[in-house]
Design a protein around this motif. Structure first.
Motif, mmCIF file in Angstrom:
data_model
loop_
_atom_site.group_PDB
_atom_site.id
_atom_site.type_symbol
_atom_site.label_atom_id
_atom_site.label_comp_id
_atom_site.label_asym_id
_atom_site.label_seq_id
_atom_site.Cartn_x
_atom_site.Cartn_y
_atom_site.Cartn_z
ATOM 1 N N GLU A 4 0.800 -1.223 0.000
ATOM 2 C CA GLU A 4 0.000 0.000 0.000
ATOM 3 C C GLU A 4 0.835 1.277 0.000
ATOM 4 N N THR A 5 1.900 1.314 0.803
ATOM 5 C CA THR A 5 2.705 2.533 0.901
ATOM 6 C C THR A 5 4.177 2.176 0.958
ATOM 7 N N ALA A 6 5.019 3.185 0.758
ATOM 8 C CA ALA A 6 6.464 2.991 0.882
ATOM 9 C C ALA A 6 6.826 2.568 2.299
ATOM 10 N N THR A 7 6.068 3.034 3.273
ATOM 11 C CA THR A 7 6.310 2.642 4.665
ATOM 12 C C THR A 7 6.040 1.164 4.848
ATOM 13 N N ASP A 8 4.949 0.669 4.249
ATOM 14 C CA ASP A 8 4.647 -0.759 4.324
ATOM 15 C C ASP A 8 5.800 -1.577 3.739
ATOM 16 N N LEU A 9 6.295 -1.168 2.589
ATOM 17 C CA LEU A 9 7.403 -1.859 1.943
ATOM 18 C C LEU A 9 8.641 -1.802 2.833
ATOM 19 N N GLY A 10 8.905 -0.654 3.405
ATOM 20 C CA GLY A 10 10.070 -0.486 4.264
ATOM 21 C C GLY A 10 10.073 -1.419 5.452
ATOM 22 N N ASP A 11 8.898 -1.798 5.933
ATOM 23 C CA ASP A 11 8.812 -2.716 7.066
ATOM 24 C C ASP A 11 9.473 -4.063 6.763
ATOM 25 N N PHE A 12 9.417 -4.511 5.518
ATOM 26 C CA PHE A 12 10.034 -5.777 5.141
ATOM 27 C C PHE A 12 11.559 -5.697 5.136
ATOM 28 N N PHE A 13 12.090 -4.499 5.053
ATOM 29 C CA PHE A 13 13.534 -4.312 4.924
ATOM 30 C C PHE A 13 14.189 -3.837 6.217
ATOM 31 N N LYS A 14 13.540 -4.046 7.341
ATOM 32 C CA LYS A 14 14.133 -3.734 8.637
ATOM 33 C C LYS A 14 15.017 -4.897 9.062
ATOM 34 N N VAL A 36 18.686 -5.693 2.493
ATOM 35 C CA VAL A 36 18.205 -6.616 1.468
ATOM 36 C C VAL A 36 17.618 -7.859 2.121
ATOM 37 N N LEU A 37 16.789 -8.554 1.381
ATOM 38 C CA LEU A 37 16.318 -9.882 1.768
ATOM 39 C C LEU A 37 17.158 -10.865 0.964
ATOM 40 N N PHE A 38 18.094 -11.512 1.632
ATOM 41 C CA PHE A 38 19.061 -12.396 0.973
ATOM 42 C C PHE A 38 18.553 -13.829 0.996
ATOM 43 N N ASP A 39 18.762 -14.536 -0.116
ATOM 44 C CA ASP A 39 18.380 -15.934 -0.205
ATOM 45 C C ASP A 39 19.401 -16.653 -1.079
ATOM 46 N N ALA A 40 19.700 -17.891 -0.741
ATOM 47 C CA ALA A 40 20.615 -18.706 -1.543
ATOM 48 C C ALA A 40 20.039 -20.118 -1.638
ATOM 49 N N PRO A 41 18.939 -20.262 -2.371
ATOM 50 C CA PRO A 41 18.279 -21.572 -2.431
ATOM 51 C C PRO A 41 19.116 -22.612 -3.175
ATOM 52 N N PHE A 42 19.007 -23.838 -2.738
ATOM 53 C CA PHE A 42 19.693 -24.958 -3.370
ATOM 54 C C PHE A 42 18.914 -25.396 -4.608
ATOM 55 N N ASN A 43 19.635 -25.668 -5.684
ATOM 56 C CA ASN A 43 19.016 -26.152 -6.916
ATOM 57 C C ASN A 43 19.653 -27.480 -7.318
ATOM 58 N N SER A 44 18.856 -28.394 -7.775
ATOM 59 C CA SER A 44 19.349 -29.658 -8.303
ATOM 60 C C SER A 44 18.636 -29.913 -9.623
ATOM 61 N N ILE A 45 19.410 -29.971 -10.689
ATOM 62 C CA ILE A 45 18.841 -30.144 -12.021
ATOM 63 C C ILE A 45 19.190 -31.550 -12.514
ATOM 64 N N PRO A 46 18.190 -32.405 -12.689
ATOM 65 C CA PRO A 46 18.482 -33.776 -13.143
ATOM 66 C C PRO A 46 18.915 -33.783 -14.610
#
Length: 108
Positions: A4-14, A36-46
């Motif tokens: 809804e607002t930039a403030t709402d978005l900012g809450d995710f980045f605390k 940032v919201l950092f993620d390093a998901p594992f991938n396995s490609i058959p």
């Protein structure tokens, strides 16, 4: 998901909730600290060969677009003392969240 607002978005980045602090350096610019919201998901490609799967991880950093508005391949970001180069930039629709940019990273 619509924020809804930039403030709402900012809450995710605390950093006391979901985010981590990172040092972002765009080409030719000074370094800046962003959250940032950092993620390093594992991938396995058959493989169809019956051999071993290809295994890897694909680190990403979800950022507020205002922090990385000119993001480009080759920019550098340091997260948790690890250095990454930006190898993909997915603005807004790429991440599915308005006002955010997903950086696809490669560890250096």
């Amino acid at each position: 998901m619509t924020i809804e607002t930039a403030t709402d978005l900012g809450d995710f980045f605390k950093t006391d909730d979901f985010a981590v602090a990172a040092t972002y350096t765009a080409a030719g610019e000074s370094a800046a600290t962003i959250n940032v919201l950092f993620d390093a998901p594992f991938n396995s490609i058959p493989l169809d060969t019956g051999e071993r799967d290809i295994e890897s991880n694909t680190p990403t950093a979800l950022c507020q677009t205002t922090d990385v508005s000119a993001a480009a391949h080759g920019d550098v970001i340091v997260i948790n003392s690890n250095t990454y180069h930006v190898v993909g930039v997915q603005a807004d629709s790429g991440s599915g969240y308005q006002g955010t940019t997903l950086l696809v990273l490669e560890e250096q």
